[in-house]
Design a protein around this motif. Structure first.
Motif, PDB file in Angstrom:
ATOM      1  N   GLU A   1     -18.756 -29.254  21.322  1.00  0.00           N
ATOM      2  CA  GLU A   1     -19.244 -29.979  20.144  1.00  0.00           C
ATOM      3  C   GLU A   1     -20.126 -29.012  19.358  1.00  0.00           C
ATOM      4  OE1 GLU A   1     -20.848 -33.944  20.673  1.00  0.00           O
ATOM      5  OE2 GLU A   1     -19.685 -34.137  22.522  1.00  0.00           O
ATOM      6  N   ALA A   2     -19.459 -28.075  18.702  1.00  0.00           N
ATOM      7  CA  ALA A   2     -20.142 -27.053  17.908  1.00  0.00           C
ATOM      8  C   ALA A   2     -19.136 -26.479  16.925  1.00  0.00           C
ATOM      9  CB  ALA A   2     -20.680 -25.942  18.814  1.00  0.00           C
ATOM     10  N   PRO A   3     -19.613 -26.076  15.752  1.00  0.00           N
ATOM     11  CA  PRO A   3     -18.702 -25.468  14.781  1.00  0.00           C
ATOM     12  C   PRO A   3     -18.146 -24.140  15.294  1.00  0.00           C
ATOM     13  CG  PRO A   3     -20.882 -25.907  13.807  1.00  0.00           C
ATOM     14  CD  PRO A   3     -20.971 -26.201  15.266  1.00  0.00           C
ATOM     15  N   VAL A   4     -16.964 -23.788  14.809  1.00  0.00           N
ATOM     16  CA  VAL A   4     -16.304 -22.545  15.214  1.00  0.00           C
ATOM     17  C   VAL A   4     -17.222 -21.336  15.013  1.00  0.00           C
ATOM     18  CG1 VAL A   4     -14.405 -20.973  14.664  1.00  0.00           C
ATOM     19  CG2 VAL A   4     -13.972 -23.404  14.828  1.00  0.00           C
ATOM     20  N   ALA A   5     -17.923 -21.276  13.901  1.00  0.00           N
ATOM     21  CA  ALA A   5     -18.783 -20.116  13.608  1.00  0.00           C
ATOM     22  C   ALA A   5     -19.881 -19.963  14.659  1.00  0.00           C
ATOM     23  CB  ALA A   5     -19.398 -20.241  12.213  1.00  0.00           C
TER      24      ALA A   5
ATOM     25  N   GLU B   1     -15.078 -30.025  11.387  1.00  0.00           N
ATOM     26  CA  GLU B   1     -15.822 -28.813  11.719  1.00  0.00           C
ATOM     27  C   GLU B   1     -16.772 -28.994  12.887  1.00  0.00           C
ATOM     28  OE1 GLU B   1     -17.710 -26.960   8.424  1.00  0.00           O
ATOM     29  OE2 GLU B   1     -15.952 -27.112   7.158  1.00  0.00           O
ATOM     30  N   SER B   2     -16.731 -30.154  13.538  1.00  0.00           N
ATOM     31  CA  SER B   2     -17.721 -30.416  14.566  1.00  0.00           C
ATOM     32  C   SER B   2     -17.265 -30.075  15.983  1.00  0.00           C
ATOM     33  CB  SER B   2     -18.155 -31.879  14.520  1.00  0.00           C
ATOM     34  OG  SER B   2     -17.044 -32.714  14.802  1.00  0.00           O
ATOM     35  N   MET B   3     -15.977 -29.890  16.217  1.00  0.00           N
ATOM     36  CA  MET B   3     -15.455 -29.596  17.555  1.00  0.00           C
ATOM     37  C   MET B   3     -14.680 -28.286  17.535  1.00  0.00           C
ATOM     38  SD  MET B   3     -16.178 -32.004  19.808  1.00  0.00           S
ATOM     39  CE  MET B   3     -14.951 -31.818  21.066  1.00  0.00           C
ATOM     40  N   THR B   4     -14.818 -27.531  18.619  1.00  0.00           N
ATOM     41  CA  THR B   4     -14.096 -26.276  18.757  1.00  0.00           C
ATOM     42  C   THR B   4     -13.475 -26.202  20.137  1.00  0.00           C
ATOM     43  OG1 THR B   4     -15.649 -25.155  17.280  1.00  0.00           O
ATOM     44  CG2 THR B   4     -14.311 -23.754  18.702  1.00  0.00           C
TER      45      THR B   4
END
Length: 173
Positions: free
Chosen positions: A22-26, A108-111
Motif C-alpha cells: 500500500e504505497a505508490p510506485v515511486a 496510485e495507492s497500491m504497488t
C-alpha cells in the motif's frame, strides 16, 4: 537389490517472490534505490550508484557483502542486478540475477513488487548460498512492506521546562 542413486543435478534454479504494498510506485522504487531507505529495511550498510551500469551493494565491501552490477534501470518499473563473482558465493560461470518488477495496482495507492531470482547453479556446493539468498529476499521484501506501510513517526519533542530563576545575591533568604 535396489540401489538408490542421487540424481545428478545440472542447470540453474531460481525463485520468485511477490509482495503487494500500500504505497505508490515511486516510493517503492525509492526503497530499492535510495541507500538511506535500504539501510532501514536491510539493517546494514548499502551503497548504490543508482543508474544503468552502476553499483548495487548490500553489506560491507570485502566482508561478506553482496555486490552487483545494475544491468537494467527503468525508473519506477524495473531494476535488474547481476551479482559479481566472489564472496559470499562459490565460484561459478553462471550469472546470478535479481530482477525487480514494479506494477501499479488500484490507481496510485497500491504497488506489486515482484522479484525474480535466477542463475543459481544446481550444484550441491550452491545449496546453502541459494537457500540463504532466497530466504533473505523473502524477509527483506516483508521488511520493505512494513517500512513503507508503517513508516516510523518522528518523536514529539517536549518543550524544555522554563529556566529556573537564578539566585540573586542578597535576596536569597
Amino acid at each position: 537389490m535396489s540401489v538408490s542413486r542421487k540424481p545428478k543435478r545440472s542447470g540453474t534454479r531460481g525463485y520468485a517472490h511477490l509482495v503487494e504494498l500500500e504505497a505508490p510506485v515511486a516510493r517503492v522504487w525509492r526503497a530499492l534505490t535510495d541507500p538511506a531507505l535500504i539501510r532501514i529495511w536491510y539493517g546494514g550498510e548499502a551503497e548504490i550508484d543508482a543508474r544503468k551500469g552502476g553499483l548495487f551493494r548490500l553489506g560491507r565491501a570485502g566482508s561478506g557483502g553482496r555486490e552487483a552490477h545494475i544491468d537494467v534501470f527503468d525508473v519506477n518499473r524495473r531494476l535488474r542486478i547481476i551479482y559479481m563473482n566472489g564472496p559470499p558465493f562459490p565460484h561459478s560461470d553462471s550469472a546470478i540475477v535479481d530482477d525487480f518488477l514494479l506494477d501499479m495496482r488500484a490507481g496510485e495507492s497500491m504497488t506489486s513488487l515482484r522479484l525474480l531470482g535466477s542463475g543459481f547453479p544446481e550444484d550441491e556446493s550452491w545449496d546453502q548460498a541459494y537457500g540463504r539468498v532466497r530466504v533473505a529476499w523473502e524477509r527483506f521484501l516483508s521488511r520493505i512492506k512494513v517500512t513503507l506501510e508503517n513508516p516510523p513517526r518522528p518523536k514529539k519533542v517536549k518543550a524544555p521546562p522554563p529556566p529556573a530563576d537564578p539566585p540573586l545575591p542578597g535576596l536569597d533568604y
